[in-house]
Design an enzyme around this catalytic site. Structure first.
Site, PDB file in Angstrom:
ATOM      1  N   THR A   1       2.772   3.092  -7.091  1.00  0.00           N
ATOM      2  CA  THR A   1       2.979   3.586  -5.733  1.00  0.00           C
ATOM      3  C   THR A   1       2.278   4.936  -5.627  1.00  0.00           C
ATOM      4  OG1 THR A   1       4.641   4.022  -4.016  1.00  0.00           O
ATOM      5  CG2 THR A   1       5.154   4.791  -6.244  1.00  0.00           C
TER       6      THR A   1
ATOM      7  N   VAL B   1       0.860  -1.174   0.000  1.00  0.00           N
ATOM      8  CA  VAL B   1       0.000   0.000   0.000  1.00  0.00           C
ATOM      9  C   VAL B   1       0.900   1.229   0.000  1.00  0.00           C
ATOM     10  CG1 VAL B   1      -1.832   1.259   1.194  1.00  0.00           C
ATOM     11  CG2 VAL B   1      -1.757  -1.249   1.309  1.00  0.00           C
ATOM     12  N   CYS B   2       0.595   2.165  -0.895  1.00  0.00           N
ATOM     13  CA  CYS B   2       1.291   3.445  -0.913  1.00  0.00           C
ATOM     14  C   CYS B   2       2.792   3.235  -1.138  1.00  0.00           C
ATOM     15  CB  CYS B   2       0.985   4.186   0.390  1.00  0.00           C
ATOM     16  SG  CYS B   2       1.376   5.939   0.401  1.00  0.00           S
ATOM     17  N   SER B   3       3.628   3.884  -0.352  1.00  0.00           N
ATOM     18  CA  SER B   3       5.075   3.794  -0.528  1.00  0.00           C
ATOM     19  C   SER B   3       5.652   2.478  -0.030  1.00  0.00           C
ATOM     20  CB  SER B   3       5.773   4.969   0.175  1.00  0.00           C
ATOM     21  OG  SER B   3       5.429   5.002   1.546  1.00  0.00           O
TER      22      SER B   3
END
Length: 318
Positions: free
Chosen positions: A126, A106-108
């Site tokens: 990302t 998730v995300c970074s």
């Protein structure tokens, strides 16, 4: 039970954990068989502080987990750069990924999977702010920075923060079918569910936010009425400016021209209709103000690199 192990580190983004965890818990509560059991892990077991100050307890250390594992999910946060330098954390992620049926971020958190070498030769996304950096630091990865989530074999990566909910809903749909995912989304009162190919940005988010209230209101109106007359004279008239002054002010405050912005708005509207309806191309073109299927095809292909029919085949939700 399908075991989902979520990996956290000091300074992680709390929503990256809570969003997917609530999706899996909701699916289990609504009758998913087998259901899901969510566990938390970190480099070392114990309390882990999130970026907003709330602490969670990681019941497991990465080096001590030896149970069955259906999904390994790595979250992100502003401290992910320090976490990516933690050899113990990266080694633990790599070891557990080898025994997991599915690995996601998730995300970074994508950077942690990348640092572990798990995304080489694969497509990934990302948070929009890290897309260029991911491509620069890890050239073996095909970075798709404007995607909500990307699935490449057993590897699932997602964009920032709430995109983790979309990723988790897509996993539920893959495991149990779209009806259950739809019901979970309904109970969570979230969008049902955004397809992975959807852009991370609406047109107003992609552009710089204008300072003038009149321009912000105009943006909202344009998104709600893509089929309307959005010519330069009509838009200038909406905000009571001359055409020349409007063009200069709009470009200065948003960083793009009115014509380019209108095109972005209309393509975004066309994408939504392609993703969620079976309307023919002529009706979609008319509904978003592009007039004809030929114009829809030309502008769609110029912005996204694929024709609208192929986009529908890849990202339809119905």
């Amino acid at each position: 039970m399908r075991v989902v192990l979520i990996v956290v580190f000091d300074g992680f983004q709390l929503t990256d954990v809570a969003g997917p965890a609530d999706v899996f818990a909701g699916a289990a509560a609504l009758g998913a068989t087998p259901g899901y059991r969510v566990e938390l892990a970190a480099a070392q077991a114990g309390p882990v502080r999130s970026s907003c100050g709330i602490e969670v307890t990681a019941a497991h250390g990465l080096d001590t987990w030896d149970g069955p594992l259906d999904t390994l999910l790595v979250v992100g946060g502003l401290t992910v750069w320090a976490a990516a330098g933690d050899a113990e954390l990266v080694t633990g992620i790599r070891r557990l990924a080898a025994g997991s049926g599915r690995v996601g971020s998730v995300c970074s958190g994508t950077f942690l999977l990348a640092r572990a070498g798990l995304l080489d030769g694969r497509r990934a996304t990302t948070h929009w702010a890290g897309g260029e950096l991911l491509a620069e630091q890890f050239p073996a990865i095909t970075t798709e920075p404007d995607r909500i989530y990307v699935r490449d074999g057993p590897m699932w990566t997602s964009a920032g923060v709430t995109a983790g909910i979309d990723l988790a809903l897509a996993i539920v749909a893959a495991d149990h079918g779209p009806d259950l995912a739809r019901e979970v989304a309904r109970w969570m009162v979230v969008y049902l569910h955004r397809p992975g190919g959807q852009s991370q940005f609406s047109a107003p988010l992609a552009a710089n936010p204008p300072k003038r209230n009149s321009l912000r209101a105009l943006q909202v109106w344009m998104e709600e009425n893509p089929e309307a007359d959005l010519s330069l004279p009509a838009l200038a008239g909406q905000v009571g400016m001359s055409i020349r002054h409007f063009s200069r002010v709009f470009a200065g405050e948003t960083g793009t021209t009115p014509a380019r912005y209108v095109e972005q708005v209309r393509v975004a509207a066309a994408r939504r209709l392609l993703e969620t309806t079976d309307q023919p191309m002529d009706r979609i073109a008319a509904a978003v103000g592009l007039g004809s299927p030929e114009t829809l095809y030309r502008i769609f292909h110029r912005q996204l690199g694929i024709p609208p029919g192929e986009y529908r085949a890849r990202f339809t939700t119905f």
